[in-house]
Scaffold this motif. Sequence first.
Motif, PDB file in Angstrom:
ATOM      1  N   VAL A 169       0.844  -1.189  -0.084  1.00 46.09           N
ATOM      2  CA  VAL A 169       0.029   0.095   0.223  1.00 46.09           C
ATOM      3  C   VAL A 169       0.947   1.117  -0.033  1.00 46.09           C
ATOM      4  O   VAL A 169       2.175   1.101   0.228  1.00 46.09           O
ATOM      5  N   ARG A 170       0.356   2.428  -0.317  1.00 46.07           N
ATOM      6  CA  ARG A 170       0.980   3.644  -0.409  1.00 46.07           C
ATOM      7  C   ARG A 170       0.474   4.212   0.750  1.00 46.07           C
ATOM      8  O   ARG A 170      -0.746   4.867   0.878  1.00 46.07           O
ATOM      9  N   VAL A 171       1.261   4.663   1.972  1.00 47.73           N
ATOM     10  CA  VAL A 171       0.619   5.364   3.058  1.00 47.73           C
ATOM     11  C   VAL A 171       0.828   6.745   2.841  1.00 47.73           C
ATOM     12  O   VAL A 171       1.887   7.104   2.788  1.00 47.73           O
ATOM     13  N   GLU A 172      -0.441   7.494   2.778  1.00 45.77           N
ATOM     14  CA  GLU A 172      -0.313   8.829   2.541  1.00 45.77           C
ATOM     15  C   GLU A 172      -0.258   9.697   3.949  1.00 45.77           C
ATOM     16  O   GLU A 172      -0.081  10.833   3.820  1.00 45.77           O
ATOM     17  N   GLY A 173      -0.649   9.110   4.769  1.00 41.93           N
ATOM     18  CA  GLY A 173      -0.624   9.933   6.030  1.00 41.93           C
ATOM     19  C   GLY A 173      -1.300   8.999   7.108  1.00 41.93           C
ATOM     20  O   GLY A 173      -1.818   8.171   6.915  1.00 41.93           O
ATOM     21  N   VAL A 174      -1.395   9.806   8.332  1.00 38.95           N
ATOM     22  CA  VAL A 174      -2.171   9.102   9.456  1.00 38.95           C
ATOM     23  C   VAL A 174      -3.262  10.258   9.583  1.00 38.95           C
ATOM     24  O   VAL A 174      -3.078  11.757   9.523  1.00 38.95           O
ATOM     25  N   ALA A 175      -4.727   9.881   9.735  1.00 40.43           N
ATOM     26  CA  ALA A 175      -5.789  10.948  10.037  1.00 40.43           C
ATOM     27  C   ALA A 175      -6.200  10.912  11.617  1.00 40.43           C
ATOM     28  O   ALA A 175      -6.265   9.835  12.204  1.00 40.43           O
TER      29      ALA A 175
END
Length: 338
Positions: free
Chosen positions: A142-148
């Motif tokens: 997966v491509r982790v784009e950030g933490v929300a």
Amino acid sequence: MTLRLHVDGPRWRRHLRRVADARPGLVPVAKGNGYGFTVANLARRAAWLGSDLVAVGTYAEAVEVGRRFDGDILVLEPWRPFRAVTPSRRLVHTVSRPADLADLTAAAEDAPRVVLEGLTSMRRHGMPVGELRAALGAARGVRVEGVALHLPLGDGHVDEIDAWIDQVPHDRWFVSHATESELAALRARRPEVSIRPRVGTDLWLGDRGALAARAVVTDVHPVERGDRVGYRQRRVRGSGHLLVVSGGTAHGIGLEAPTPAATTRQRAVSLAKGGLDATGRALSPFVVAGKQRWFVEPPHMQISMVFLPAGTPPPAIGDEVDVRVRFTTTLFDEVLIS
Ligand SMILES: *Cc1c(COP(=O)(O)O)cnc(C)c1O
């Protein structure tokens, strides 16, 4: 029969620019009724703002926004295995459970783009700190784009966000409900981390003076005290005029969201503003000659009937009257942006 949202375009656009400039990395949120403007309008406006990313509430809204906005789309509702999603490189999924991360990765053809959501004091969706750290560490394919982080309204955001950043090693964060000064404080504390605010209300509805909700008067009838009117044939309480105005249950008129009032005084105020009097009359949101007027009976599907007492000259058919409504619970027939 038209319920309109009038927008002072130059003033509104100035406000949008100001908010975008004051909150670097802003992610506009376009969801639900589009905060009164419609999701389609907000998608175009986000493109005008030059946003690279728009947040939507649901996968259905992602489709709607995708037609009007070229950038990436962050879906706020967490992905679930029962969700059939048309694959798109522009979609960024929110993942709030470790099992979903595995299932989404297995279901996708190539590495899906995701943000991992933390369970904040809000307790809506998300993984507790330990689980999120483990998921981040184990994320493959997966491509982790950030933490929300979705936070409650009010204060205390800086410490809560900072504690997360402390415990979860990641350099890109998405947060909601942090004010300009809180964001500035966070940037000062964590210059090495990118913190992007997701903003709906403060952006679209932050300058109320640029917005006016108005209803068209579609009929006016003189009435005498005791005349029976409406579906329910209630008696009017005095002489004056019966006004038929656009705006009914289909627009959300008379269907107030539950009050957030926490104190007895706030509840009393909210009751007086939207509620019933002792005899069951309900105050309408329609303002004629500076005052909210009483409904003569509950709103109909698309129109409402309100009473204007003698002594106040009635508006003409075709005139507009102000309506005091919440923009997030109102569906307007037209949005007129100058
Ligand atoms: C709706 C929503 C926002 C935006 O909230 P506003 O109060 O309109 O700014 C941000 N994040 C999430 C997860 C949301 O659901």
